[in-house]
Design a protein around this motif. Sequence first.
Motif, PDB file in Angstrom:
ATOM      1  N   LYS A 341       0.842  -1.344  -0.017  1.00  0.00           N
ATOM      2  CA  LYS A 341       0.151   0.020  -0.082  1.00  0.00           C
ATOM      3  C   LYS A 341       1.068   1.219  -0.197  1.00  0.00           C
ATOM      4  N   THR A 399      -4.901  -0.882  -6.133  1.00  0.00           N
ATOM      5  CA  THR A 399      -4.223  -1.560  -5.278  1.00  0.00           C
ATOM      6  C   THR A 399      -4.249  -1.192  -3.840  1.00  0.00           C
ATOM      7  N   ARG A 403      -6.100  -2.919  -0.462  1.00  0.00           N
ATOM      8  CA  ARG A 403      -5.531  -3.095   0.693  1.00  0.00           C
ATOM      9  C   ARG A 403      -6.345  -2.438   1.948  1.00  0.00           C
ATOM     10  N   LYS A 406      -9.434  -4.531   2.790  1.00  0.00           N
ATOM     11  CA  LYS A 406      -9.126  -5.570   3.117  1.00  0.00           C
ATOM     12  C   LYS A 406      -8.827  -5.415   4.963  1.00  0.00           C
ATOM     13  N   ASP A 408      -6.420  -3.036   5.874  1.00  0.00           N
ATOM     14  CA  ASP A 408      -5.342  -2.369   6.349  1.00  0.00           C
ATOM     15  C   ASP A 408      -5.270  -0.846   6.185  1.00  0.00           C
TER      16      ASP A 408
END
Length: 411
Positions: A341, A399, A403, A406, A408
């Motif tokens: 990230k 991307t 992240r 998810k 993050d």
Amino acid sequence: MTAIAIELPDEVVAARDGIVAFAEQEVIPRHQQNHELFNDPRSLYREDGRFSDALIQLIREVRVASAKAGFYQMCVPKVLGGGGLGHLAYYVAWQELFYRCGPRNKLMLYALAHWAFGPSRLLERVTPEAQERIMPLLMDGTRSMCFGLSEPGAGSDVSMIQTRAVKDGDGWRISGGKIWTSNGPIADFCVLFAVTDADQVTAKKGGISAFIVPTDAPGFTVQRVIPLFGHIGGDEAELALENLYVEPWQLVGELNQGFAAALYGVSLGRIYNSARSVGSGRWAIKLALEYSKTREAFGNAIANYQGVTFPLAESATELHAAHLMGINAATLLDQGHPAVKELSMTKAYSVQVGLRAVDRAMQTHGARGFTNELGLTDAWHALRIVNVADGTNEILNRTIAGRLLKGDLDL
Ligand SMILES: Cc1cc2nc3c(=O)[nH]c(=O)nc-3n(C[C@H](O)[C@H](O)[C@H](O)COP(=O)(O)OP(=O)(O)OC[C@H]3O[C@@H](n4cnc5c(N)ncnc54)[C@H](O)[C@@H]3O)c2cc1C
């Protein structure tokens, strides 16, 4: 005066200062001595668009001189015979080179081993035989390589690559084609990515392998050079691969696990391009500030007009933030974190603010900003391209969003 509170390790500072001194002694004078060559595109390229022999010779001279001085290979892992400096040194050294040398000193691009032109960390997992046969040639700067991943039908989505490596005896026969391969027209070796197990690719479980091949091997052809931005030649190649035989010693990393190597290569490219964007942006802002103090309009130096200086101040702020992000992302990688990230954020942001800084510096220069002599147009071209190379901004945002979704959320 320092703007950065994070103390860089001594070896990183030494690497940065050493490579800049090298560039001042060995690179910039070569430009001055060969200014006619560099100022005439007809001398820089051959009829077929490849670099001219004179330019290739100068590039090789810079690589070899830097290798002898110990700078060229300083960020290559120790197992490959390099200096073993990490990602932070790589970021810091490139950033400073772009800041100090500016975009017109094209030979500077060869003073430090570029991740894709080699030698680089990308080759950390070559076989002992490749290490013996190929690495010394890359390490001493006499030879270079290229990174053959993208294809006409596969750019952002690497899983769409069509180049196939089919088993033949102990080895494989590779057929297919590559495009946009930087340094491809003059490279001596190529790290080629090919499908070795189509089922694994479909199942998203691997199936792509990386091989290192000599570019003079039967079946390897540079089909054409792709000029960009109205140039009469270039450094990007389209490659044709026909029944190219490779042996097991040419595998880079594990069979069917080339995707990881490809991603790692692109990560190195993201560090390089972040550094390039920040360094070039800083170079441009410095040029614009100097000019603004000397150019007069309406009875004053234009530096007195906030309409001129505030955009530069904003760019300086953005570049400072991008620089801190670059130092942070590279440090995370050195600490063993994947930094997926953070590196995506860094590259996407650095390129945008670097490009904006160059654009603002052009505006500050008025009509002068568009002349070839200043180099602002070279910087603009380079950074506009970087917006796509090694992951487009859209893919980087994809991307980052992935992240975040998810969980993050650490910032
Ligand atoms: C100067 C230069 C040098 C290069 N050097 C090399 C090299 O040495 N080796 C190599 O292998 N490759 C190289 N490349 C290729 C580069 O990696 C690709 O151009 C890049 O990955 C994008 O692929 P593409 O051009 O095929 O665009 P595409 O993948 O076709 O994308 C087209 C557009 O669609 C957008 N897009 C695609 N998917 C999505 C999505 N899911 N969500 C939102 N937007 C999306 C993209 O952002 C882009 O704007 C180079 C490219 C350039 C310009």
